[in-house]
Structures are given as structure tokens and as C-alpha cells.
Scaffold this active site. Structure first.
Site, short mmCIF file in Angstrom:
data_model
loop_
_atom_site.label_atom_id
_atom_site.label_comp_id
_atom_site.label_asym_id
_atom_site.label_seq_id
_atom_site.Cartn_x
_atom_site.Cartn_y
_atom_site.Cartn_z
N GLU A 173 -56.43 -14.61 -41.50
CA GLU A 173 -56.82 -15.21 -42.79
C GLU A 173 -58.29 -15.63 -42.79
O GLU A 173 -58.62 -16.79 -43.10
CB GLU A 173 -55.91 -16.43 -43.09
N GLU A 292 -47.19 -12.19 -42.54
CA GLU A 292 -46.61 -13.51 -42.79
C GLU A 292 -45.86 -13.45 -44.11
O GLU A 292 -46.47 -13.21 -45.16
CB GLU A 292 -47.70 -14.61 -42.87
O1 AHR Z 1 -51.45 -21.31 -46.33
C1 AHR Z 1 -52.13 -22.10 -45.43
C2 AHR Z 1 -51.95 -23.54 -45.54
O2 AHR Z 1 -51.96 -24.00 -46.86
C3 AHR Z 1 -53.00 -24.24 -44.83
O3 AHR Z 1 -52.76 -24.29 -43.48
C4 AHR Z 1 -53.01 -25.54 -45.51
O4 AHR Z 1 -54.21 -26.22 -45.33
C5 AHR Z 1 -52.76 -25.15 -46.92
O5 AHR Z 1 -52.13 -26.16 -47.64
O1 AHR Z 2 -47.60 -19.82 -41.03
C1 AHR Z 2 -48.32 -20.99 -41.29
C2 AHR Z 2 -49.78 -20.73 -41.61
O2 AHR Z 2 -49.88 -20.09 -42.84
C3 AHR Z 2 -50.48 -19.80 -40.66
O3 AHR Z 2 -50.98 -20.46 -39.55
C4 AHR Z 2 -51.58 -19.28 -41.50
O4 AHR Z 2 -52.00 -18.00 -41.10
C5 AHR Z 2 -51.05 -19.33 -42.90
O5 AHR Z 2 -51.95 -19.95 -43.75
#
Ligand code: AHR
Ligand code: AHR
Length: 521
Positions: A173, A292
Site C-alpha cells: 500500500e 487483502e
Molecule cells: O486500511 C488501512 C487502515 O485504515 C489503516 O491502517 C488505518 O490507519 C486506517 O483507518
Molecule cells: O490488514 C490490515 C491492514 O490493512 C494492512 O496492514 C494494510 O495493508 C491494510 O491497510
């Protein structure tokens, strides 16, 4: 009673599922590793500290690949911290999850655990705080047989044979502001291309995944994919997609419609990847790694809430989303979307595996149990492998507006005609498995499936997942509240299958060739 009909023809085919479509994800996040897969001293732990009860559930779930070690965590991870004698490993602040990382578990332990779980490791390299050099060193440590400093270090650490890790993510990401050392598409595209080049020069057979946008709702979605692929098209094999379904809007019909947005997301990324190929006059096809996917919203703001006053705990209970019956339905719909794009989605990872947004929950020192989403995943992984047929679905529809907020903006996606029935059909040898979601919350559905050129199979088994209470969940004290039950109202006659699907239900119907008659004497 609603009526829906489906036509399946033996020569109308989406494609073959790749075994990697049924993967999952282990991140150093909360209690996913510590207290999840790894808990020395737990009554079921083996000599390595791997929890036996969790391993048994993982084997039942049958994930094929396992992504590791992040996620957001990997963007600040120094892999060298996690190898060598455990007592000498440094404790570090993990900025991704405002936790203390003990490094007691690292790459080698993960590989050993994967072998026991029967899953192929999928490693991510840090392209946040680090770049190509650290990535190629980790690769050399893992995959080079010996005779160099890094490979001999692995051998001295006790792993004589190379790990042979084939599938690698080029960061995680990297567009996201919550990532350590977020990059622009230009910055990331160049860096990923150079890291990929070094990695493939080190080990030419690798399969590499470039980061797509971290969500369909990111303002730069589309532009990001195109720019990144302009830079690294020649060097990579996959572009990643991430999607978390939500019910922030407390609108169940819209929540159950959200998997259809995953279909569009996939179609859009395929179109962008192929447009880049066209511009480059290349016949190469970039495949999709949906690395994911899950339902996640209740615990999504957790880390933002603790960040201003971090206490740096070790393995805190973070993102421990308790999944309901309703979540299992939306989740199962997303599984159908992945199957129906098996021609281009070749890798997918349920995020994650244990405790943090996970199908398996544990109590530290106590038992492990299956969340509601465990069941559809296990069924898809076990029976969803094979040749996906292009189902022609004729179903009544409804209108929905899905919410997907981002950066304080309440993004809305309108879906004017969501079919109540969402279905995938997978053929494996002579067997045929139907996965069917009835999205009508009130009415049962009379389903009729016509088979053309698919023989005269018989019903080999049928299960449904439903509960009159859509908030029903499995807990430590009631771990079996939601689980598949036999689906009784299903018959097969004259090449037609007829079944009645309960309102708000997920169903799996398995057909197999008729038993052979003994030859007449
Ligand atoms: O999708 C990632 C998550 O969403 C982050 O880790 C968090 O900061 C946000 O709320
Ligand atoms: O799966 C939780 C978090 O969501 C992961 O660390 C990140 O890649 C995404 O934002």
C-alpha cells in the site's frame, strides 16, 4: 418466493482457478503472530512455540499461500531483526500498529510454520523505509543455496536448505498516507521497477507483485495503477488490489451488494493493466493479486485512536473484529467475485488469518475457534478449485447505494440493479460445485439451474449457512453458533437442479457423476 434461474454450459468457461486464489495473510499486527499462530507455553504449542490448536484449524481452512509479514508493518521492518538467535534479537517500536515488536518470531520461523500448515509463503519486502538493496539481501538470505555472506548466514542460523520462496510483494500500500514513507506513483513505480530488477537478477524465476492503490476509494485510483505499471510492466507479474467490505451505513442490502463493486474493481484494474500493455505493444498480461480482502469496519479506526498517546504494548488485542452471520454473507459474496474472475485474479489473500480481522480467534492461553467467515472460506478453498463456468444468471434485482468513506469524504457507489442471486459454479473433473448467495433478506428463493453438456450428475451434498439473527456470531463460549447445516430442499432431475434457498443464506451444492452401474451379466 423469488425465482431465479441459471444456465451452465460446459463450453462457457471463465478459466481455471489458480491454487493461489485461496491464500491468507499473517501480519505482525496485534495477536496475529504472538498469541495467534505462535505462543510458546500454550498447552497445545509444539517445541517451536507453534499453537497446535490453531494449526489444526488452519489445516481445516486450507489456505494455499500465506502473505507475510505485512501489511503496514512491513514498511518499517528490518528483516535482519527477525533472524538469528532469538534472545539476541532487538525489540523495536513498530510505528504501524503503535506496538513493541519483540522479533521473537521472524522469517525462518514463518517458513517453518508454513511448511507445517501446508501453505506456500508469500513474502513482502520493505519499500517504505528501505529499498532494493535490503530486498535483494533478504532474497539472497532466503533463496540462495550457499557460498555468499547472506546465504551462509541463513545456514549458520540453522536453515541449511534454501527456502525457495517464489512469490514476493514489492512493498505494501505504498500510496496510503498511513504507510511509513508513502510515495507518489512516480516514486514508487521507479523504486519498484529497480527493486524488481535486482530481485529477478538474483533469482530469475520469481513472481513479483507491484502495489496497486490501497483501495477503490483512493482519490488516485486508476491513475496510480497506470503510472506504476508504466514503470514496472516489464519487471513484474502482478498488480495488487485490496478491498474491505463495510456496513458503516447500517444498510444490510447495500452491504450484501458490495461484492459487486469488487467485480467492477477487478474489471477496472484488468482494463488499466491491458491498456498499459497496449501502449507498450506487448502481449504480456499482468495478472491480479487480490492480496487483502475481507469485511472490516468496526475496528478500523482503532489505530488512529491510540496513535496520539501510544503505550507501545506487545501484541495488543487490535482489530479483533467479531464477525456476524451478516458479515459471512458479504464475505462469501466477495469469494464468489474472486471465483468469477479466475481468469485474471491468480492470487488472493484473506486478510488476515488469526485474531486480527480473522477467520480464527484465540484466547491467549485458552482455546481457538472459528468465526462465521471461516466457513465460506473453507468451503471455497476445498471445493472451489477447478474450472469456473460462466454462469448465466437470471434473477430479480434491487437497487443499493454502498458507502465507502475515505479521508472524511462519504463516497457512495450506486448500484441500480443488484441481482438477489450471486452465484459461481466450479467444475473439477466430473464434479460440479455451486456456490450461491441469496441476498433477499425476507424471501426464500426458488433456484433452478439448467446444465448443458455437463452429464447427468447426482447431488453429492448440500449445505447452507443462515441464521434468523444476522447479528449471530461465534464466541469463545458459543463457538459453534453459526456453522453450515444440511440444505435439504434440493433435487436433481432431467438435467435440472431445483433448490429452495433460505432468505439471507449462503449455500453450497455439490454434484457428482452418477454412481457407475455394475455391468449387466
Ligand atoms: O486500511 C488501512 C487502515 O485504515 C489503516 O491502517 C488505518 O490507519 C486506517 O483507518
Ligand atoms: O490488514 C490490515 C491492514 O490493512 C494492512 O496492514 C494494510 O495493508 C491494510 O491497510
Amino acid at each position: 418466493m423469488r425465482r431465479a434461474s441459471v444456465l451452465l454450459r460446459h463450453d462457457e468457461v471463465v478459466g481455471e482457478t489458480d491454487p493461489r486464489l485461496f491464500g491468507a495473510f499473517v501480519e505482525h499486527l496485534g495477536r496475529c503472530v504472538y498469541g495467534g499462530i505462535f505462543e510458546p507455553g500454550h498447552p497445545t504449542a509444539d517445541g517451536n512455540g507453534f499453537r497446535g490448536d490453531v494449526l489444526a484449524l488452519v489445516r481445516e481452512l486450507q489456505p494455499t499461500v500465506m502473505r507475510y509479514p505485512g501489511g503496514n508493518f512491513v514498511s518499517g521492518y528490518n528483516w535482519e531483526d527477525g533472524v538469528g538467535p532469538p534472545t539476541e534479537r532487538p525489540r523495536r517500536l513498530d510505528l504501524a500498529w503503535a506496538s513493541t515488536e519483540t522479533n521473537r518470531f521472524g522469517t525462518n520461523e514463518f517458513i517453518d510454520w508454513c511448511r507445517l500448515a501446508g501453505a506456500e509463503p508469500m513474502l513482502a519486502v520493505n519499500l517504505g523505509t528501505r529499498r532494493g538493496d535490503a530486498a535483494r539481501n533478504l532474497l539472497e538470505y532466503c533463496n540462495h543455496p550457499g557460498g555468499t555472506a547472506w546465504s551462509d548466514l541463513r545456514r549458520r542460523h540453522g536453515w541449511e536448505q534454501p527456502h525457495g520462496v517464489n512469490l514476493w510483494c514489492l512493498g505494501n500500500e505504498m500510496d496510503a498516507p498511513w504507510q511509513m514513507e508513502t510515495k507518489t506513483a512516480q516514486e514508487y513505480g521507479r523504486m519498484a521497477a529497480e527493486a524488481a530488477k535486482l530481485m529477478k537478477w538474483t533469482d530469475p524465476g520469481l513472481a513479483l507483485v507491484a502495489c496497486g492503490s490501497s483501495g477503490h476509494n483512493m482519490p488516485w485510483f486508476g491513475e496510480w495503477e497506470a503510472t506504476v505499471l508504466e514503470h514496472c510492466f516489464e519487471h513484474v507479474d502482478f498488480i495488487s488490489l485490496h478491498n474491505y467490505l463495510n456496513n458503516y451505513g447500517r444498510d444490510t442490502p447495500a452491504f450484501l451488494a458490495a461484492p459487486d463493486l469488487m467485480d467492477s474493481l477487478i474489471d477496472e484494474v484488468v482494463a488499466i493493466a491491458d491498456a498499459v500493455a497496449a501502449r507498450k505493444q506487448s502481449g504480456k498480461r499482468i495478472m491480479l493479486s487480490f492480496d487483502e480482502w475481507n469485511v472490516w469496519y468496526r475496528t478500523r479506526g482503532q489505530i488512529d485512536a491510540v496513535r496520539p498517546h501510544p503505550a507501545w504494548p506487545v501484541a495488543p488485542a487490535l482489530l479483533e473484529e467479531v464477525y456476524t452471520m451478516e458479515d459471512a454473507l458479504a464475505f462469501a459474496g466477495a469469494g464468489i467475485s474472486l471465483l468469477n474472475h479466475a481468469d485474471r485474479v491468480k492470487v488472493a489473500c484473506l486478510a488476515q488469518l488469526v485474531n486480527a480481522i480473522a477467520p480464527i480467534m484465540t484466547q491467549t492461553g485458552g482455546p481457538a475457534w472459528r468465526q462465521t467467515i471461516f466457513h465460506p472460506f473453507a468451503q471455497l478453498s476445498r471445493f472451489g478449485r477447478g474450472r469456473v463456468l460462466r454462469a448465466q444468471v437470471d434473477s430479480p434485482t434491487y437497487a443499493a447505494v454502498c458507502h465507502d468513506p475515505m479521508f472524511g469524504v462519504d463516497l457512495r457507489f450506486a448500484l441500480p440493479a443488484v441481482p438477489y442471486l450471486k452465484l459461481a459454479a466450479v467444475q473439477d473433473g466430473g464434479s460440479l460445485t455451486l456456490f450461491a448467495l441469496n441476498r433477499d433478506l425476507e424471501q426464500p428463493m426458488a433456484l433452478e439451474v439448467s446444465l448443458e453438456g455437463l452429464g447427468s450428475p447426482v447431488i453429492a451434498g448440500a449445505q447452507q449457512l443462515c441464521d434468523p439473527d444476522l447479528d449471530a456470531a461465534n464466541t469463545r463460549d458459543e463457538p459453534e453458533r453459526v456453522k453450515p447445516q444440511p440444505l435439504r430442499d434440493v433435487v436433481m432431475s432431467a438435467g435440472r437442479l431445483r433448490a429452495t434457498l433460505a432468505p439471507a443464506s449462503w449455500n453450497m451444492i455439490r454434484l457428482s457423476p452418477p454412481p457407475e452401474r455394475p455391468p449387466a451379466t
